[in-house]
Write a protein that holds these residues in place. Sequence first.
Motif, PDB file in Angstrom:
ATOM      1  N   PHE A 110     -29.117  13.084  14.816  1.00 18.35           N
ATOM      2  CA  PHE A 110     -30.174  12.767  15.967  1.00 18.35           C
ATOM      3  C   PHE A 110     -29.484  12.711  17.374  1.00 18.35           C
ATOM      4  CE2 PHE A 110     -33.334  12.334  12.678  1.00 18.35           C
ATOM      5  CZ  PHE A 110     -32.970  11.754  11.773  1.00 18.35           C
ATOM      6  N   ILE A 111     -30.256  13.143  18.374  1.00 17.49           N
ATOM      7  CA  ILE A 111     -29.597  13.151  19.646  1.00 17.49           C
ATOM      8  C   ILE A 111     -30.742  12.816  20.677  1.00 17.49           C
ATOM      9  CG2 ILE A 111     -28.318  14.719  21.484  1.00 17.49           C
ATOM     10  CD1 ILE A 111     -27.363  16.421  19.259  1.00 17.49           C
ATOM     11  N   TRP A 112     -30.315  12.252  21.651  1.00 19.85           N
ATOM     12  CA  TRP A 112     -31.108  11.799  23.050  1.00 19.85           C
ATOM     13  C   TRP A 112     -30.725  12.659  23.850  1.00 19.85           C
ATOM     14  CZ3 TRP A 112     -35.998   9.862  23.109  1.00 19.85           C
ATOM     15  CH2 TRP A 112     -36.357   9.132  22.115  1.00 19.85           C
ATOM     16  N   TYR A 113     -31.539  13.354  24.824  1.00 23.05           N
ATOM     17  CA  TYR A 113     -31.227  14.062  25.761  1.00 23.05           C
ATOM     18  C   TYR A 113     -32.035  13.427  27.337  1.00 23.05           C
ATOM     19  CZ  TYR A 113     -28.433  17.774  23.548  1.00 23.05           C
ATOM     20  OH  TYR A 113     -27.558  18.514  23.047  1.00 23.05           O
ATOM     21  N   LYS A 114     -31.383  13.498  28.154  1.00 17.26           N
ATOM     22  CA  LYS A 114     -31.985  13.161  29.592  1.00 17.26           C
ATOM     23  C   LYS A 114     -32.352  14.491  30.444  1.00 17.26           C
ATOM     24  CE  LYS A 114     -31.353  10.582  33.709  1.00 17.26           C
ATOM     25  NZ  LYS A 114     -30.314   9.639  34.350  1.00 17.26           N
ATOM     26  N   GLN A 115     -33.484  14.838  30.899  1.00 16.71           N
ATOM     27  CA  GLN A 115     -33.574  15.904  31.503  1.00 16.71           C
ATOM     28  C   GLN A 115     -34.126  15.291  33.004  1.00 16.71           C
ATOM     29  OE1 GLN A 115     -36.341  18.954  30.357  1.00 16.71           O
ATOM     30  NE2 GLN A 115     -35.251  20.401  31.417  1.00 16.71           N
ATOM     31  N   GLU A 116     -33.375  15.435  34.065  1.00 17.13           N
ATOM     32  CA  GLU A 116     -33.675  15.214  35.338  1.00 17.13           C
ATOM     33  C   GLU A 116     -34.653  16.385  35.966  1.00 17.13           C
ATOM     34  OE1 GLU A 116     -30.863  12.578  37.539  1.00 17.13           O
ATOM     35  OE2 GLU A 116     -29.817  13.584  36.368  1.00 17.13           O
ATOM     36  N   SER A 117     -35.506  16.237  36.995  1.00 20.93           N
ATOM     37  CA  SER A 117     -36.265  17.434  37.341  1.00 20.93           C
ATOM     38  C   SER A 117     -35.503  18.309  38.046  1.00 20.93           C
ATOM     39  CB  SER A 117     -37.053  16.760  38.588  1.00 20.93           C
ATOM     40  OG  SER A 117     -38.091  17.756  39.215  1.00 20.93           O
ATOM     41  N   GLY A 118     -35.613  19.580  37.508  1.00 21.71           N
ATOM     42  CA  GLY A 118     -35.130  20.842  37.987  1.00 21.71           C
ATOM     43  C   GLY A 118     -33.823  21.323  37.397  1.00 21.71           C
ATOM     44  N   LYS A 119     -33.197  20.385  36.403  1.00 22.49           N
ATOM     45  CA  LYS A 119     -32.066  20.305  35.742  1.00 22.49           C
ATOM     46  C   LYS A 119     -32.182  20.633  34.151  1.00 22.49           C
ATOM     47  CE  LYS A 119     -29.655  17.422  39.118  1.00 22.49           C
ATOM     48  NZ  LYS A 119     -28.737  16.109  39.052  1.00 22.49           N
ATOM     49  N   GLY A 120     -31.191  21.088  33.449  1.00 20.29           N
ATOM     50  CA  GLY A 120     -31.146  21.222  32.070  1.00 20.29           C
ATOM     51  C   GLY A 120     -31.005  20.022  31.494  1.00 20.29           C
ATOM     52  N   PRO A 121     -31.164  20.042  30.231  1.00 20.37           N
ATOM     53  CA  PRO A 121     -31.181  18.479  29.291  1.00 20.37           C
ATOM     54  C   PRO A 121     -29.395  18.125  29.330  1.00 20.37           C
ATOM     55  CG  PRO A 121     -32.445  20.028  28.274  1.00 20.37           C
ATOM     56  CD  PRO A 121     -31.842  20.648  29.429  1.00 20.37           C
ATOM     57  N   GLN A 122     -29.476  16.831  29.453  1.00 24.02           N
ATOM     58  CA  GLN A 122     -27.964  16.281  29.285  1.00 24.02           C
ATOM     59  C   GLN A 122     -28.070  15.120  28.277  1.00 24.02           C
ATOM     60  OE1 GLN A 122     -27.025  13.948  33.058  1.00 24.02           O
ATOM     61  NE2 GLN A 122     -24.934  13.936  32.578  1.00 24.02           N
ATOM     62  N   PHE A 123     -26.876  15.368  27.654  1.00 23.82           N
ATOM     63  CA  PHE A 123     -26.652  14.666  26.391  1.00 23.82           C
ATOM     64  C   PHE A 123     -26.566  13.070  26.759  1.00 23.82           C
ATOM     65  CE2 PHE A 123     -24.972  13.201  22.415  1.00 23.82           C
ATOM     66  CZ  PHE A 123     -23.865  12.202  22.646  1.00 23.82           C
ATOM     67  N   ILE A 124     -27.118  12.254  26.161  1.00 26.26           N
ATOM     68  CA  ILE A 124     -27.007  10.739  26.267  1.00 26.26           C
ATOM     69  C   ILE A 124     -26.260  10.113  25.175  1.00 26.26           C
ATOM     70  CG2 ILE A 124     -28.010   8.640  26.807  1.00 26.26           C
ATOM     71  CD1 ILE A 124     -30.637  10.122  27.585  1.00 26.26           C
ATOM     72  N   ILE A 125     -26.890  10.269  23.941  1.00 30.18           N
ATOM     73  CA  ILE A 125     -26.229   9.560  22.952  1.00 30.18           C
ATOM     74  C   ILE A 125     -26.585  10.196  21.675  1.00 30.18           C
ATOM     75  CG2 ILE A 125     -28.204   7.657  22.416  1.00 30.18           C
ATOM     76  CD1 ILE A 125     -25.962   5.619  21.963  1.00 30.18           C
ATOM     77  N   ASP A 126     -26.030   9.987  20.594  1.00 35.43           N
ATOM     78  CA  ASP A 126     -26.370  10.656  19.186  1.00 35.43           C
ATOM     79  C   ASP A 126     -26.003   9.402  18.213  1.00 35.43           C
ATOM     80  OD1 ASP A 126     -23.224  12.621  18.447  1.00 35.43           O
ATOM     81  OD2 ASP A 126     -23.440  10.578  19.170  1.00 35.43           O
ATOM     82  N   ILE A 127     -26.686   9.989  17.107  1.00 32.61           N
ATOM     83  CA  ILE A 127     -26.469   8.900  15.923  1.00 32.61           C
ATOM     84  C   ILE A 127     -26.549   9.612  14.742  1.00 32.61           C
ATOM     85  CG2 ILE A 127     -28.935   8.335  15.704  1.00 32.61           C
ATOM     86  CD1 ILE A 127     -28.046   5.462  15.132  1.00 32.61           C
ATOM     87  N   ARG A 128     -25.827   9.520  13.560  1.00 30.17           N
ATOM     88  CA  ARG A 128     -25.886  10.102  12.563  1.00 30.17           C
ATOM     89  C   ARG A 128     -26.856   9.181  11.317  1.00 30.17           C
ATOM     90  NH1 ARG A 128     -22.323  13.998  11.328  1.00 30.17           N
ATOM     91  NH2 ARG A 128     -22.547  13.663   8.993  1.00 30.17           N
ATOM     92  N   SER A 129     -27.213   9.851  10.350  1.00 30.82           N
ATOM     93  CA  SER A 129     -28.195   9.039   9.544  1.00 30.82           C
ATOM     94  C   SER A 129     -27.405   8.198   8.604  1.00 30.82           C
ATOM     95  CB  SER A 129     -28.904  10.267   8.572  1.00 30.82           C
ATOM     96  OG  SER A 129     -27.777  10.910   7.748  1.00 30.82           O
ATOM     97  N   ASN A 130     -26.197   7.867   8.589  1.00 32.14           N
ATOM     98  CA  ASN A 130     -25.775   6.912   7.890  1.00 32.14           C
ATOM     99  C   ASN A 130     -25.244   5.506   8.807  1.00 32.14           C
ATOM    100  OD1 ASN A 130     -23.691   7.863   9.532  1.00 32.14           O
ATOM    101  ND2 ASN A 130     -22.240   8.029   7.993  1.00 32.14           N
ATOM    102  N   MET A 131     -25.930   5.685   9.875  1.00 35.77           N
ATOM    103  CA  MET A 131     -25.796   4.417  10.805  1.00 35.77           C
ATOM    104  C   MET A 131     -27.266   4.100  11.318  1.00 35.77           C
ATOM    105  SD  MET A 131     -23.200   5.978  13.593  1.00 35.77           S
ATOM    106  CE  MET A 131     -23.003   4.560  14.305  1.00 35.77           C
ATOM    107  N   ASP A 132     -27.549   2.839  11.509  1.00 34.82           N
ATOM    108  CA  ASP A 132     -28.691   2.615  12.012  1.00 34.82           C
ATOM    109  C   ASP A 132     -28.980   1.975  13.517  1.00 34.82           C
ATOM    110  OD1 ASP A 132     -28.657  -0.822  10.068  1.00 34.82           O
ATOM    111  OD2 ASP A 132     -27.469  -0.063  11.818  1.00 34.82           O
ATOM    112  N   LYS A 133     -27.782   1.740  13.891  1.00 34.48           N
ATOM    113  CA  LYS A 133     -27.632   1.616  15.511  1.00 34.48           C
ATOM    114  C   LYS A 133     -26.526   2.040  16.259  1.00 34.48           C
ATOM    115  CE  LYS A 133     -27.471  -2.595  18.342  1.00 34.48           C
ATOM    116  NZ  LYS A 133     -27.367  -4.231  18.408  1.00 34.48           N
ATOM    117  N   ARG A 134     -26.479   2.634  17.296  1.00 38.46           N
ATOM    118  CA  ARG A 134     -25.298   2.930  18.042  1.00 38.46           C
ATOM    119  C   ARG A 134     -25.292   2.661  19.653  1.00 38.46           C
ATOM    120  NH1 ARG A 134     -22.237   8.541  18.761  1.00 38.46           N
ATOM    121  NH2 ARG A 134     -20.180   7.827  19.034  1.00 38.46           N
TER     122      ARG A 134
END
Lengths: 116, 112
Positions: B33-57
């Motif tokens: 799973f990945i979280w992306y941030k998209q500012e106005s007028g820009k493409g999505p930018q990677f923030i943080i990811d997590i694999r299913s074998n983890m519960d927190k990152r």
Amino acid sequence: NAGVTQTPKFRILKIGQSMTLQCTQDMNHNYMYWYRQDPGMGLKLIYYSVGAGITDKGEVPNGYNVSRSTTEDFPLRLELAAPSQTSVYFCASSYLSGGHPNNIQYFGAGTRLSVL
Amino acid sequence: GESVGLHLPTLSVQEGDNSIINCAYSNSASDYFIWYKQESGKGPQFIIDIRSNMDKRQGQRVTVLLNKTVKHLSLQIAATQPGDSAVYFCAEIPPQGGKLIFGQGTELSVKP
């Protein structure tokens, strides 16, 4: 480091016209993707490529075509533009695929297309 | 079909407060799973990811929590700043391939 570069940034087309959205990346990524983003919505995958010469359909491929003759370039072609294709188009690339820790897709700034 | 969706389309917070953005996913077999941030007028930018074998990152000011029991993902932003104002997307990668499935997005607005 340029990353993923898209041109043009903006374009207005008349119904029935055709155009090519350009995308190039300088990160030597094998995987490249085209998405469209409609207002207030998430991104939907149009086409993707796992390497030069190999392309495959995504979720919404109708009305579009792609080619991948080089690792760097992945153009998206609209043959007969329709109002339903008014959207923002994003190109992305990644080094890996699947659930790898480094499978981060890097996005271009987008092409805003209006079909009138 | 499978989908990734967000509970709240908009979120308004005061500068300095913590923000929590939620996401529900439907494919229990998704392993990344990945979280992306998209500012106005820009493409999505990677923030943080997590694999299913983890519960927190944790990252810098951001934490992603994964609850596989209820198929829920959240992004926590500490000490929210005006520069955090953007649309945040969660995305999942199902086990059959590397194609991201994006949710609708949550617009975060930070009030000074």
